[in-house]
Motif scaffolding. Structure first.
Motif, short mmCIF file in Angstrom:
data_model
loop_
_atom_site.label_atom_id
_atom_site.label_comp_id
_atom_site.label_asym_id
_atom_site.label_seq_id
_atom_site.Cartn_x
_atom_site.Cartn_y
_atom_site.Cartn_z
N GLN A 18 -7.85 2.16 -18.64
CA GLN A 18 -8.42 1.63 -17.40
C GLN A 18 -8.21 0.13 -17.29
O GLN A 18 -7.88 -0.40 -16.22
N GLN A 21 -4.66 -0.54 -16.50
CA GLN A 21 -4.39 -0.26 -15.10
C GLN A 21 -4.93 -1.36 -14.19
O GLN A 21 -4.31 -1.74 -13.20
N LYS A 22 -6.15 -1.85 -14.54
CA LYS A 22 -6.73 -2.94 -13.75
C LYS A 22 -5.86 -4.20 -13.83
O LYS A 22 -5.64 -4.90 -12.84
N HIS A 25 -2.91 -3.71 -11.73
CA HIS A 25 -3.30 -3.81 -10.32
C HIS A 25 -3.48 -5.27 -9.89
O HIS A 25 -2.96 -5.70 -8.85
N TYR A 26 -4.21 -6.02 -10.73
CA TYR A 26 -4.46 -7.42 -10.38
C TYR A 26 -3.18 -8.24 -10.41
O TYR A 26 -2.98 -9.15 -9.59
N SER A 28 -0.29 -7.06 -9.73
CA SER A 28 0.41 -6.69 -8.50
C SER A 28 -0.18 -7.44 -7.30
O SER A 28 0.56 -7.92 -6.41
N GLU A 29 -1.50 -7.53 -7.26
CA GLU A 29 -2.17 -8.26 -6.18
C GLU A 29 -1.80 -9.74 -6.20
O GLU A 29 -1.54 -10.36 -5.16
#
Length: 220
Positions: A18, A21-22, A25-26, A28-29
């Motif tokens: 997790q 993945q976070k 994600h961050y 990518s952001e």
């Protein structure tokens, strides 16, 4: 016991996944926002370039040389008194004005009055007939002289009075040169006759000249 350890290990693995993945994600952001920032910076750069060009165009437009002027008569006509047999002349008094409407200084103004018929219209006013000034007297505030030495011939044959001021040689933007308080005397002879005075102005910058916006026109 072994089952409990397996469960805890699985739980830790899930938590680790997790977190990974976070992080992805961050990241990518962050990359997305970095790209948005770059795009916005490019747009801002273009807008600044357009604004700079616009201001430059405004400055160039303001600095553009504009040479323009208006000329006009303002006058009154006095007809002869029918009961006064000694004075049968028509008198015209007034001013002739050249106004600098451009943004450049006008140099060496010259006025021309063209009269028709020449032999019956005389122009008087603050005109010096080229006699030398008495140095003991103060120079007048306004004075005009004929441009040509043979000005009488020009007046007689062409009806043209070419005059230049001795008291000024430049007209700044927004200012005026005025041949003030002229006095024209007109000798009427024939009925149904047209008497005309036209005005023209010249300067070093306007060598082709401009004509007055109006004329002095009388029909007897």
């Amino acid at each position: 016991m072994k089952s409990k350890q397996t469960y805890q290990q699985r739980k830790q693995d899930d938590s680790k996944l997790q977190l990974e993945q976070k992080i992805l994600h961050y990241r990518s952001e962050v990359n997305k926002y970095k790209q948005q920032v770059e795009d916005l910076e490019k747009r801002l750069k273009v807008q600044k370039s357009i604004e700079t060009q616009r201001k430059s165009n405004i400055i160039e437009k303001k600095q553009e040389t504009i040479t323009s002027a208006n000329a006009y008569f303002s006058h009154s006509v006095f007809l002869p008194d029918k009961e006064d047999k000694e004075d049968e002349q028509i008198h015209v008094v007034g001013h002739f004005t050249l106004e600098n409407t451009g943004n450049q200084i006008l140099h060496d103004p010259v006025f021309c009055f063209r009269t028709k018929p020449a032999e019956r219209i005389n122009i008087g006013g603050k005109i010096r007939l080229r006699q030398p000034l008495d140095q003991t007297w103060m120079a007048p505030k306004e004075e005009w002289i004929y441009v040509q030495n043979d000005w009488r011939e020009w007046v007689k044959t062409r009806g043209e009075h070419w005059l230049k001021p001795t008291h000024i040689d430049t007209i700044k933007p927004g200012e005026k040169a005025v041949f003030s308080n002229f006095d024209m005397t007109i000798i009427p002879i024939d009925e149904d006759e047209h008497l005309l005075v036209e005005g023209f102005c010249y300067t070093r910058e306007m060598q082709k000249g401009i004509s007055a916006a109006n004329t002095i026109s009388l029909y007897l």
